[in-house]
Design a protein around this motif. Structure first.
Motif, PDB file in Angstrom:
ATOM      1  N   GLY A  90      58.889 121.012  23.629  1.00 46.83           N
ATOM      2  CA  GLY A  90      59.092 121.481  22.260  1.00 46.83           C
ATOM      3  C   GLY A  90      57.825 121.866  21.539  1.00 46.83           C
ATOM      4  N   THR A  91      56.678 121.697  22.171  1.00 46.35           N
ATOM      5  CA  THR A  91      55.421 122.109  21.548  1.00 46.35           C
ATOM      6  C   THR A  91      55.439 123.625  21.318  1.00 46.35           C
ATOM      7  OG1 THR A  91      54.112 120.318  22.523  1.00 46.35           O
ATOM      8  CG2 THR A  91      52.922 122.319  21.898  1.00 46.35           C
ATOM      9  N   PRO A  92      55.134 124.089  20.118  1.00 47.61           N
ATOM     10  CA  PRO A  92      55.088 125.538  19.883  1.00 47.61           C
ATOM     11  C   PRO A  92      54.094 126.225  20.814  1.00 47.61           C
ATOM     12  CG  PRO A  92      55.065 124.341  17.796  1.00 47.61           C
ATOM     13  CD  PRO A  92      54.887 123.311  18.879  1.00 47.61           C
ATOM     14  N   VAL A  93      54.482 127.357  21.330  1.00 54.56           N
ATOM     15  CA  VAL A  93      53.624 128.102  22.246  1.00 54.56           C
ATOM     16  C   VAL A  93      52.263 128.388  21.621  1.00 54.56           C
ATOM     17  CG1 VAL A  93      53.349 130.358  23.348  1.00 54.56           C
ATOM     18  CG2 VAL A  93      55.503 129.111  23.595  1.00 54.56           C
ATOM     19  N   ASP A  94      52.238 128.752  20.344  1.00 51.35           N
ATOM     20  CA  ASP A  94      50.966 129.059  19.685  1.00 51.35           C
ATOM     21  C   ASP A  94      50.063 127.830  19.615  1.00 51.35           C
ATOM     22  OD1 ASP A  94      51.617 131.691  19.363  1.00 51.35           O
ATOM     23  OD2 ASP A  94      52.230 131.508  17.256  1.00 51.35           O
ATOM     24  N   ASN A  95      50.657 126.634  19.556  1.00 45.82           N
ATOM     25  CA  ASN A  95      49.843 125.416  19.521  1.00 45.82           C
ATOM     26  C   ASN A  95      49.151 125.172  20.854  1.00 45.82           C
ATOM     27  OD1 ASN A  95      50.823 125.176  16.957  1.00 45.82           O
ATOM     28  ND2 ASN A  95      51.622 123.099  17.182  1.00 45.82           N
ATOM     29  N   LEU A  96      49.879 125.383  21.963  1.00 41.43           N
ATOM     30  CA  LEU A  96      49.242 125.206  23.263  1.00 41.43           C
ATOM     31  C   LEU A  96      48.198 126.291  23.494  1.00 41.43           C
ATOM     32  CD1 LEU A  96      48.934 123.660  25.848  1.00 41.43           C
ATOM     33  CD2 LEU A  96      50.875 124.920  26.811  1.00 41.43           C
ATOM     34  N   LYS A  97      48.458 127.484  23.023  1.00 39.84           N
ATOM     35  CA  LYS A  97      47.454 128.545  23.130  1.00 39.84           C
ATOM     36  C   LYS A  97      46.188 128.160  22.379  1.00 39.84           C
ATOM     37  CE  LYS A  97      50.440 132.576  23.873  1.00 39.84           C
ATOM     38  NZ  LYS A  97      50.941 133.859  23.324  1.00 39.84           N
ATOM     39  N   ALA A  98      46.357 127.529  21.220  1.00 39.33           N
ATOM     40  CA  ALA A  98      45.198 127.102  20.434  1.00 39.33           C
ATOM     41  C   ALA A  98      44.412 126.019  21.160  1.00 39.33           C
ATOM     42  CB  ALA A  98      45.656 126.602  19.067  1.00 39.33           C
ATOM     43  N   LEU A  99      45.138 125.098  21.812  1.00 41.82           N
ATOM     44  CA  LEU A  99      44.461 124.038  22.578  1.00 41.82           C
ATOM     45  C   LEU A  99      43.618 124.636  23.699  1.00 41.82           C
ATOM     46  CD1 LEU A  99      44.253 120.890  23.061  1.00 41.82           C
ATOM     47  CD2 LEU A  99      46.044 121.219  24.771  1.00 41.82           C
ATOM     48  N   CYS A 100      44.095 125.738  24.267  1.00 37.84           N
ATOM     49  CA  CYS A 100      43.417 126.352  25.411  1.00 37.84           C
ATOM     50  C   CYS A 100      42.468 127.488  25.029  1.00 37.84           C
ATOM     51  CB  CYS A 100      44.465 126.860  26.402  1.00 37.84           C
ATOM     52  SG  CYS A 100      45.438 125.543  27.190  1.00 37.84           S
TER      53      CYS A 100
END
Length: 334
Positions: free
Chosen positions: A317-327
């Motif tokens: 359920g983590t927003p895709v944009d949040n994981l992109k920001a982490l990476c």
């Protein structure tokens, strides 16, 4: 500089273009490709495809074979039940009502169904992405596997009331862990992750006397086989840091409940630290801006050597944009 070169560079003490990104993805990765956790954990094809897609789409630098803690447990003879949208379960630990180690099946990584499935995942990663990404194999640490076989409550009682049995059981887990690690290294893993979450729940005295010597033996055996070691102990490990500093590990995952500055002080510059943003409040419920801010702040606190990840698995359920920001790339400082 590609992902593998970047990862290897940090481990070898070199300056690279930016910090390697190695978040732990399981259910998120499965759902990202339209699959589910049950399929991800039971069929290496799903695990490989999910990791490959996420690495490409998010800019990750490591492909991982982690899925759940019951690979070796099934090899020992336990029944494993798959859950569509959850971690596989072991309803009846094989030593739950017995201390007879002779009743256990001796796992064979190249024959035991679930262990072989992970080995096949490593082989597939190697065939498709050799030299492009780091390939992470995974085994359970001595505490974690002992609790899987005996149950958490029973094994923790054993650590107090029957130390000789607890030691013997963990010794067996170390032997099997080394064999499983070797099979994955032979298949193409350059790094072996060791999950030993249950160790965070013991006292420093129990850790130093019973667990640390067995972790040392397991880790050194993996290193002797030619792989890097990434140690992952969920939870607060602050009280274990003096012992962990004695381990010959390359990377330490640090959960969100631990002060990263204290970890760096205890372990010095010889170990790559990874983490430790809260996977839930920081990543799942955060924003791209707060995630970027947290990672830059953490890097400023611990300095080199450092790699990007959350304190534990990225939640479903983590927003895709949040994981992109982490990476997002964070330049490596001198």
């Amino acid at each position: 500089m590609n992902s593998f070169e970047r990862y290897l560079g940090i481990l070898q003490g070199q300056r690279v273009d930016f910090l390697p990104r190695l978040p732990i993805l399981m259910q998120f990765a499965a759902e990202y490709i339209g699959s589910n956790y049950g399929e991800f954990a039971s069929d290496y094809h799903a695990l490989v495809e999910a990791n490959a897609r996420c690495a490409e789409d998010f800019g990750m630098d490591q492909l991982s074979a982690i899925s759940d803690p019951f690979r070796e447990t099934q090899g020992f003879g336990a029944e494993i039940v798959y859950v569509k949208d959850g971690v596989p379960r072991c309803p009846h630990p094989p030593l739950e009502a017995s201390k007879e180690l002779a009743t256990l099946v001796r796992p064979n990584p190249l024959q035991s169904e679930r262990m072989l499935d992970r080995v096949k995942a490593i082989q597939s990663f190697k065939e498709r992405f050799d030299g492009q990404y780091s390939i992470l194999g995974w085994i359970e640490g001595p505490t974690a596997e002992a609790t899987d076989l005996r149950s958490m409550s029973n094994f923790f009682v054993d650590l107090i009331e029957d130390k000789p049995f607890a030691a013997k059981l963990m010794d067996l887990c170390v032997e099997v862990g080394v064999e499983f690690a070797k099979a994955q290294i032979d298949a193409g893993a350059d790094t072996i992750g060791i999950g030993d979450a249950a160790a965070s729940q013991v006292s420093p005295r129990v850790y130093q006397k019973l667990i640390l010597p067995r972790q040392k033996r397991l880790i050194q055996a993996v290193k002797d086989l030619g792989a890097f070691v990434r140690l992952h102990i969920c939870g607060n490990i602050t009280h274990l840091l003096p012992g962990i500093a004695e381990l010959n590990i390359d990377i330490l995952d640090v959960d969100h409940s631990v002060d990263m500055a204290a970890v760096r002080q205890a372990l010095g510059k010889k170990v790559v630290l990874a983490g430790n943003i809260d996977p839930v409040s920081g990543v799942l419920r955060g924003t791209p801006a707060t995630i970027r801010e947290t990672m830059v702040k953490t890097y400023h606190t611990v300095g080199n050597p450092y790699m990007i990840t959350a304190g534990c698995e990225i939640p479903s359920g983590t927003p895709v944009d949040n994981l992109k920001a982490l990476c997002e790339p964070i330049p490596c400082r001198p």
